[in-house]
Design an enzyme around this catalytic site. Sequence first.
Site, mmCIF file in Angstrom:
data_model
loop_
_atom_site.group_PDB
_atom_site.id
_atom_site.type_symbol
_atom_site.label_atom_id
_atom_site.label_comp_id
_atom_site.label_asym_id
_atom_site.label_seq_id
_atom_site.Cartn_x
_atom_site.Cartn_y
_atom_site.Cartn_z
ATOM 1 N N SER A 177 0.828 -1.195 0.000
ATOM 2 C CA SER A 177 0.000 0.000 0.000
ATOM 3 C C SER A 177 0.870 1.256 0.000
ATOM 4 C CB SER A 177 -0.959 -0.041 1.196
ATOM 5 O OG SER A 177 -1.969 0.926 1.060
ATOM 6 N N GLU A 274 -9.506 -3.725 -7.229
ATOM 7 C CA GLU A 274 -9.001 -2.588 -6.458
ATOM 8 C C GLU A 274 -9.087 -1.288 -7.254
ATOM 9 O OE1 GLU A 274 -5.738 -2.772 -3.722
ATOM 10 O OE2 GLU A 274 -5.243 -4.794 -4.404
ATOM 11 N N HIS A 304 -7.465 -5.420 -1.079
ATOM 12 C CA HIS A 304 -6.257 -4.631 -0.866
ATOM 13 C C HIS A 304 -5.354 -5.307 0.167
ATOM 14 C CE1 HIS A 304 -3.900 -0.965 -0.953
ATOM 15 N NE2 HIS A 304 -3.976 -0.848 0.367
#
Length: 355
Positions: A177, A274, A304
Amino acid sequence: MTSTARPTIRPGAGEAVTAPAVRTKFPRTSRRSAALAGGLHAVAKPALNAWSYAPALSRLSPLLDRTADRLTLPVGTSVSTVQLGPCDAEWIRACRARDDGAVLYLHGGAFIVCSLASHRRLVAATSRVTRLPVLNVNFRMLPAVTREGMIADCLAGYRWLLDQGYPADRISIVGDSAGGYLAFAVALALRDEGLPMPASLTGLSPLLDIGTERKAASPHRDKCDLFTVRSCRALQRLVARVDAKHETSGDRICPIDADLHGLPPVLLQMGSREILRPDAEEMADRLAAAGVPTQLQIWTGQVHVFQAAASWVPEAARAMREVGRFVRANLPVAQGSSRTARDSSARAASSPSAG
Protein backbone atom coordinates in the site's frame (compact mmCIF):
# COMPACT_ATOMS: atom_id res chain seq x y z
CA MET A 1 -3.47 -18.70 -14.43
CA THR A 2 -2.82 -16.80 -17.66
CA SER A 3 0.30 -14.88 -18.65
CA THR A 4 1.02 -12.34 -21.33
CA ALA A 5 4.15 -10.39 -22.19
CA ARG A 6 3.61 -7.15 -24.04
CA PRO A 7 6.78 -5.62 -25.53
CA THR A 8 6.71 -1.85 -25.22
CA ILE A 9 8.63 0.90 -26.92
CA ARG A 10 11.06 3.13 -25.11
CA PRO A 11 9.94 6.75 -25.58
CA GLY A 12 11.98 8.39 -28.30
CA ALA A 13 13.54 5.12 -29.44
CA GLY A 14 12.70 3.02 -32.43
CA GLU A 15 13.36 -0.40 -30.97
CA ALA A 16 11.41 -2.64 -28.64
CA VAL A 17 12.92 -2.79 -25.16
CA THR A 18 14.33 -6.05 -23.89
CA ALA A 19 12.25 -5.96 -20.70
CA PRO A 20 8.54 -6.37 -21.54
CA ALA A 21 5.97 -6.17 -18.79
CA VAL A 22 4.82 -9.70 -17.98
CA ARG A 23 1.18 -9.75 -16.86
CA THR A 24 -0.24 -12.76 -15.08
CA LYS A 25 -3.81 -13.23 -13.89
CA PHE A 26 -4.52 -15.64 -11.05
CA PRO A 27 -8.00 -17.09 -10.43
CA ARG A 28 -9.99 -16.98 -7.22
CA THR A 29 -10.14 -20.52 -5.87
CA SER A 30 -11.40 -20.33 -2.29
CA ARG A 31 -14.50 -19.37 -0.37
CA ARG A 32 -12.30 -17.83 2.29
CA SER A 33 -11.12 -15.10 -0.06
CA ALA A 34 -14.73 -14.33 -0.93
CA ALA A 35 -15.59 -14.15 2.78
CA LEU A 36 -12.67 -11.78 3.39
CA ALA A 37 -13.80 -9.50 0.56
CA GLY A 38 -17.37 -9.51 1.84
CA GLY A 39 -16.27 -8.67 5.37
CA LEU A 40 -14.10 -5.75 4.29
CA HIS A 41 -16.83 -4.44 2.00
CA ALA A 42 -19.37 -4.54 4.81
CA VAL A 43 -17.19 -3.21 7.66
CA ALA A 44 -13.88 -1.65 6.64
CA LYS A 45 -15.09 0.26 3.57
CA PRO A 46 -17.82 2.16 5.47
CA ALA A 47 -15.31 2.87 8.25
CA LEU A 48 -12.83 4.38 5.80
CA ASN A 49 -15.57 6.41 4.20
CA ALA A 50 -16.52 7.69 7.66
CA TRP A 51 -12.87 8.64 8.22
CA SER A 52 -13.07 10.84 5.10
CA TYR A 53 -15.71 12.89 6.96
CA ALA A 54 -13.98 12.71 10.37
CA PRO A 55 -10.19 12.25 9.99
CA ALA A 56 -9.79 12.26 13.77
CA LEU A 57 -10.95 8.61 13.69
CA SER A 58 -7.38 7.71 12.70
CA ARG A 59 -6.51 8.26 16.38
CA LEU A 60 -7.99 4.82 17.00
CA SER A 61 -4.88 3.35 15.36
CA PRO A 62 -3.05 2.76 18.71
CA LEU A 63 -5.96 0.57 19.83
CA LEU A 64 -5.61 -1.56 16.71
CA ASP A 65 -1.85 -1.74 17.24
CA ARG A 66 -2.26 -2.97 20.82
CA THR A 67 -4.59 -5.68 19.54
CA ALA A 68 -2.13 -6.71 16.83
CA ASP A 69 0.69 -6.77 19.37
CA ARG A 70 -0.98 -9.75 21.06
CA LEU A 71 -0.92 -11.90 17.92
CA THR A 72 1.55 -14.74 18.00
CA LEU A 73 4.18 -15.37 15.34
CA PRO A 74 5.16 -18.72 13.84
CA VAL A 75 7.31 -20.88 16.10
CA GLY A 76 11.00 -20.10 15.68
CA THR A 77 10.51 -16.50 14.53
CA SER A 78 12.81 -14.05 16.31
CA VAL A 79 12.30 -10.31 16.73
CA SER A 80 15.09 -7.85 17.55
CA THR A 81 14.87 -4.10 18.06
CA VAL A 82 17.04 -1.76 15.98
CA GLN A 83 17.47 2.00 16.42
CA LEU A 84 17.66 4.07 13.23
CA GLY A 85 18.10 7.55 14.66
CA PRO A 86 14.73 9.32 14.56
CA CYS A 87 12.83 6.03 14.42
CA ASP A 88 13.23 2.40 15.33
CA ALA A 89 12.76 -0.84 13.44
CA GLU A 90 12.40 -4.57 13.98
CA TRP A 91 14.78 -7.20 12.65
CA ILE A 92 12.64 -10.28 12.02
CA ARG A 93 13.95 -13.73 11.15
CA ALA A 94 11.95 -16.80 10.27
CA CYS A 95 13.34 -20.05 11.60
CA ARG A 96 15.02 -21.01 8.30
CA ALA A 97 16.17 -17.56 7.21
CA ARG A 98 19.61 -17.45 5.63
CA ASP A 99 22.20 -14.68 5.73
CA ASP A 100 22.86 -14.42 2.00
CA GLY A 101 20.67 -11.33 1.72
CA ALA A 102 18.08 -9.19 3.49
CA VAL A 103 14.74 -7.48 2.90
CA LEU A 104 13.80 -3.90 3.75
CA TYR A 105 10.06 -3.86 4.52
CA LEU A 106 7.99 -0.66 4.42
CA HIS A 107 4.49 -1.01 5.88
CA GLY A 108 1.27 0.46 4.56
CA GLY A 109 -1.40 2.47 6.32
CA ALA A 110 -2.00 5.54 4.14
CA PHE A 111 1.00 7.27 5.78
CA ILE A 112 -1.08 7.84 8.94
CA VAL A 113 -1.84 4.51 10.63
CA CYS A 114 -0.37 1.02 11.23
CA SER A 115 2.95 0.17 12.82
CA LEU A 116 5.50 -2.53 13.50
CA ALA A 117 2.87 -4.46 15.46
CA SER A 118 0.16 -4.30 12.79
CA HIS A 119 2.50 -5.71 10.15
CA ARG A 120 4.63 -8.06 12.23
CA ARG A 121 2.90 -11.22 11.01
CA LEU A 122 3.08 -10.13 7.36
CA VAL A 123 6.78 -9.29 7.77
CA ALA A 124 7.38 -12.68 9.42
CA ALA A 125 5.67 -14.32 6.44
CA THR A 126 7.93 -12.29 4.12
CA SER A 127 10.97 -13.62 5.96
CA ARG A 128 9.65 -17.17 5.68
CA VAL A 129 8.93 -17.11 1.93
CA THR A 130 12.12 -15.23 0.99
CA ARG A 131 14.23 -17.22 3.48
CA LEU A 132 15.86 -13.93 4.45
CA PRO A 133 15.85 -11.71 7.54
CA VAL A 134 13.67 -8.61 7.20
CA LEU A 135 14.08 -5.09 8.59
CA ASN A 136 10.64 -3.60 9.26
CA VAL A 137 11.00 0.20 9.56
CA ASN A 138 8.81 2.13 12.01
CA PHE A 139 9.09 5.33 9.98
CA ARG A 140 7.51 8.55 11.25
CA MET A 141 4.15 9.38 9.68
CA LEU A 142 1.76 12.21 8.90
CA PRO A 143 1.23 14.75 10.33
CA ALA A 144 4.53 14.67 12.27
CA VAL A 145 6.57 14.65 9.06
CA THR A 146 6.05 15.03 5.33
CA ARG A 147 6.69 12.29 2.80
CA GLU A 148 10.31 13.44 2.66
CA GLY A 149 10.70 12.66 6.36
CA MET A 150 9.29 9.18 5.84
CA ILE A 151 11.62 8.56 2.90
CA ALA A 152 14.58 9.70 5.02
CA ASP A 153 13.67 7.18 7.74
CA CYS A 154 13.37 4.39 5.16
CA LEU A 155 16.73 5.34 3.66
CA ALA A 156 18.18 5.07 7.16
CA GLY A 157 16.94 1.49 7.24
CA TYR A 158 18.59 0.76 3.89
CA ARG A 159 21.87 2.27 5.08
CA TRP A 160 21.66 0.19 8.26
CA LEU A 161 21.52 -2.97 6.16
CA LEU A 162 24.54 -1.80 4.17
CA ASP A 163 26.40 -1.11 7.42
CA GLN A 164 25.68 -4.67 8.58
CA GLY A 165 27.62 -5.96 5.59
CA TYR A 166 24.80 -6.76 3.17
CA PRO A 167 25.77 -5.73 -0.38
CA ALA A 168 23.14 -3.61 -2.13
CA ASP A 169 22.57 -6.30 -4.75
CA ARG A 170 21.54 -8.67 -1.97
CA ILE A 171 18.98 -6.28 -0.46
CA SER A 172 15.37 -6.40 -1.68
CA ILE A 173 12.74 -3.78 -0.86
CA VAL A 174 9.13 -4.83 -0.25
CA GLY A 175 6.27 -2.47 0.56
CA ASP A 176 2.51 -2.75 0.81
CA SER A 177 0.00 0.00 0.00
CA ALA A 178 1.57 3.33 1.05
CA GLY A 179 4.72 1.35 1.81
CA GLY A 180 4.81 0.49 -1.90
CA TYR A 181 4.89 4.22 -2.63
CA LEU A 182 7.83 4.55 -0.24
CA ALA A 183 9.62 1.55 -1.76
CA PHE A 184 9.70 3.26 -5.15
CA ALA A 185 10.52 6.64 -3.59
CA VAL A 186 13.50 5.12 -1.76
CA ALA A 187 14.79 3.44 -4.93
CA LEU A 188 14.45 6.69 -6.89
CA ALA A 189 16.28 8.60 -4.14
CA LEU A 190 19.09 6.02 -4.16
CA ARG A 191 19.41 6.34 -7.94
CA ASP A 192 19.41 10.14 -7.87
CA GLU A 193 22.04 10.21 -5.10
CA GLY A 194 24.26 7.76 -6.96
CA LEU A 195 24.00 5.14 -4.21
CA PRO A 196 23.98 1.38 -4.92
CA MET A 197 20.60 0.05 -5.99
CA PRO A 198 18.76 -2.88 -4.38
CA ALA A 199 18.29 -6.24 -6.06
CA SER A 200 14.54 -5.83 -6.60
CA LEU A 201 11.37 -3.97 -5.64
CA THR A 202 8.04 -5.58 -4.71
CA GLY A 203 4.77 -3.69 -4.29
CA LEU A 204 1.78 -5.39 -2.63
CA SER A 205 -1.28 -3.41 -3.71
CA PRO A 206 1.01 -0.38 -3.95
CA LEU A 207 -0.19 3.21 -3.75
CA LEU A 208 1.61 4.87 -6.66
CA ASP A 209 -0.18 8.20 -6.98
CA ILE A 210 -1.44 10.54 -4.24
CA GLY A 211 -3.71 12.20 -6.80
CA THR A 212 -7.23 10.97 -7.47
CA GLU A 213 -7.79 11.67 -11.18
CA ARG A 214 -6.79 8.16 -12.21
CA LYS A 215 -8.83 6.63 -9.38
CA ALA A 216 -11.93 8.65 -10.26
CA ALA A 217 -11.66 7.36 -13.82
CA SER A 218 -11.08 3.77 -12.70
CA PRO A 219 -13.62 1.19 -13.90
CA HIS A 220 -13.13 -0.42 -10.48
CA ARG A 221 -14.01 2.68 -8.44
CA ASP A 222 -17.37 1.25 -7.34
CA LYS A 223 -16.20 -2.38 -7.16
CA CYS A 224 -13.31 -1.92 -4.74
CA ASP A 225 -13.96 -3.69 -1.44
CA LEU A 226 -12.07 -1.13 0.66
CA PHE A 227 -11.60 2.34 -0.82
CA THR A 228 -13.87 4.96 -2.31
CA VAL A 229 -12.84 7.95 -4.39
CA ARG A 230 -13.92 10.09 -1.43
CA SER A 231 -11.55 8.36 0.99
CA CYS A 232 -8.72 8.74 -1.54
CA ARG A 233 -9.47 12.45 -1.84
CA ALA A 234 -9.41 12.77 1.95
CA LEU A 235 -5.87 11.38 1.97
CA GLN A 236 -4.88 13.76 -0.82
CA ARG A 237 -6.20 16.73 1.19
CA LEU A 238 -4.41 15.56 4.34
CA VAL A 239 -1.09 15.27 2.49
CA ALA A 240 -1.57 18.78 1.09
CA ARG A 241 -2.34 20.19 4.56
CA VAL A 242 0.76 18.58 6.06
CA ASP A 243 2.92 19.90 3.21
CA ALA A 244 1.54 23.40 3.81
CA LYS A 245 2.10 23.12 7.58
CA HIS A 246 5.72 22.12 7.04
CA GLU A 247 6.12 24.76 4.30
CA THR A 248 7.22 22.13 1.81
CA SER A 249 8.14 23.59 -1.56
CA GLY A 250 9.28 22.30 -4.93
CA ASP A 251 7.91 19.74 -7.34
CA ARG A 252 6.13 16.76 -5.80
CA ILE A 253 6.27 13.86 -8.24
CA CYS A 254 4.62 10.56 -7.37
CA PRO A 255 6.33 7.31 -8.42
CA ILE A 256 3.92 6.70 -11.31
CA ASP A 257 4.91 10.03 -12.91
CA ALA A 258 8.65 9.85 -12.15
CA ASP A 259 11.53 9.00 -14.46
CA LEU A 260 11.77 5.25 -13.85
CA HIS A 261 14.98 4.50 -15.73
CA GLY A 262 17.63 2.58 -13.81
CA LEU A 263 15.34 0.84 -11.33
CA PRO A 264 15.87 -2.84 -10.47
CA PRO A 265 13.39 -5.59 -11.40
CA VAL A 266 9.87 -4.98 -10.11
CA LEU A 267 6.98 -7.22 -9.01
CA LEU A 268 3.53 -5.65 -8.59
CA GLN A 269 0.63 -7.62 -7.08
CA MET A 270 -2.90 -6.20 -7.21
CA GLY A 271 -6.42 -7.44 -6.55
CA SER A 272 -8.61 -7.41 -9.65
CA ARG A 273 -11.26 -5.06 -8.23
CA GLU A 274 -9.00 -2.59 -6.46
CA ILE A 275 -9.45 1.09 -7.20
CA LEU A 276 -5.64 1.19 -7.44
CA ARG A 277 -5.49 -1.39 -10.25
CA PRO A 278 -5.31 1.10 -13.17
CA ASP A 279 -2.38 2.81 -11.45
CA ALA A 280 -0.52 -0.50 -11.23
CA GLU A 281 -1.26 -1.31 -14.87
CA GLU A 282 0.00 2.09 -16.01
CA MET A 283 3.05 1.76 -13.76
CA ALA A 284 3.88 -1.62 -15.30
CA ASP A 285 3.76 -0.10 -18.78
CA ARG A 286 5.90 2.87 -17.76
CA LEU A 287 8.46 0.64 -16.05
CA ALA A 288 8.71 -1.56 -19.13
CA ALA A 289 9.08 1.52 -21.34
CA ALA A 290 11.99 2.57 -19.10
CA GLY A 291 13.68 -0.80 -19.62
CA VAL A 292 12.87 -2.16 -16.15
CA PRO A 293 12.07 -5.91 -15.98
CA THR A 294 8.53 -5.91 -14.62
CA GLN A 295 5.95 -8.47 -13.52
CA LEU A 296 2.34 -7.44 -12.87
CA GLN A 297 0.16 -10.03 -11.16
CA ILE A 298 -3.60 -9.50 -11.03
CA TRP A 299 -5.34 -11.66 -8.44
CA THR A 300 -9.02 -12.23 -9.23
CA GLY A 301 -11.42 -11.12 -6.52
CA GLN A 302 -8.70 -10.35 -3.97
CA VAL A 303 -8.78 -7.33 -1.67
CA HIS A 304 -6.26 -4.63 -0.87
CA VAL A 305 -3.09 -6.22 0.62
CA PHE A 306 -4.79 -9.61 0.74
CA GLN A 307 -1.32 -11.10 1.31
CA ALA A 308 -1.74 -10.20 4.99
CA ALA A 309 -4.25 -13.09 5.23
CA ALA A 310 -1.70 -15.68 4.07
CA SER A 311 -2.29 -17.85 7.14
CA TRP A 312 -5.99 -18.18 6.28
CA VAL A 313 -6.59 -17.47 2.57
CA PRO A 314 -5.02 -19.90 0.06
CA GLU A 315 -4.64 -17.26 -2.65
CA ALA A 316 -2.78 -15.01 -0.21
CA ALA A 317 -0.40 -17.83 0.69
CA ARG A 318 0.23 -18.47 -3.00
CA ALA A 319 0.86 -14.77 -3.60
CA MET A 320 3.44 -14.73 -0.81
CA ARG A 321 5.17 -17.72 -2.36
CA GLU A 322 5.33 -15.73 -5.60
CA VAL A 323 6.98 -12.90 -3.68
CA GLY A 324 9.53 -15.32 -2.25
CA ARG A 325 10.36 -16.75 -5.67
CA PHE A 326 10.73 -13.29 -7.19
CA VAL A 327 13.03 -12.02 -4.44
CA ARG A 328 15.24 -15.12 -4.50
CA ALA A 329 15.38 -15.16 -8.32
CA ASN A 330 16.78 -11.62 -8.39
CA LEU A 331 19.61 -12.22 -5.92
CA PRO A 332 23.01 -12.86 -7.51
CA VAL A 333 24.37 -16.38 -7.28
CA ALA A 334 25.85 -16.71 -3.80
CA GLN A 335 29.59 -17.19 -3.52
CA GLY A 336 29.31 -18.33 0.08
CA SER A 337 27.49 -16.70 2.97
CA SER A 338 28.35 -13.23 4.21
CA ARG A 339 30.19 -13.59 7.52
CA THR A 340 30.00 -9.86 8.18
CA ALA A 341 26.24 -9.76 7.74
CA ARG A 342 25.74 -12.90 9.80
CA ASP A 343 27.84 -11.64 12.69
CA SER A 344 26.21 -8.21 12.60
CA SER A 345 22.77 -9.79 12.69
CA ALA A 346 23.70 -11.68 15.82
CA ARG A 347 24.79 -8.44 17.49
CA ALA A 348 21.42 -6.71 17.00
CA ALA A 349 19.78 -5.85 20.31
CA SER A 350 17.30 -8.68 20.83
CA SER A 351 13.89 -8.96 22.38
CA PRO A 352 12.50 -12.40 23.33
CA SER A 353 11.71 -14.70 20.43
CA ALA A 354 8.08 -14.70 19.41
CA GLY A 355 5.95 -17.75 18.89
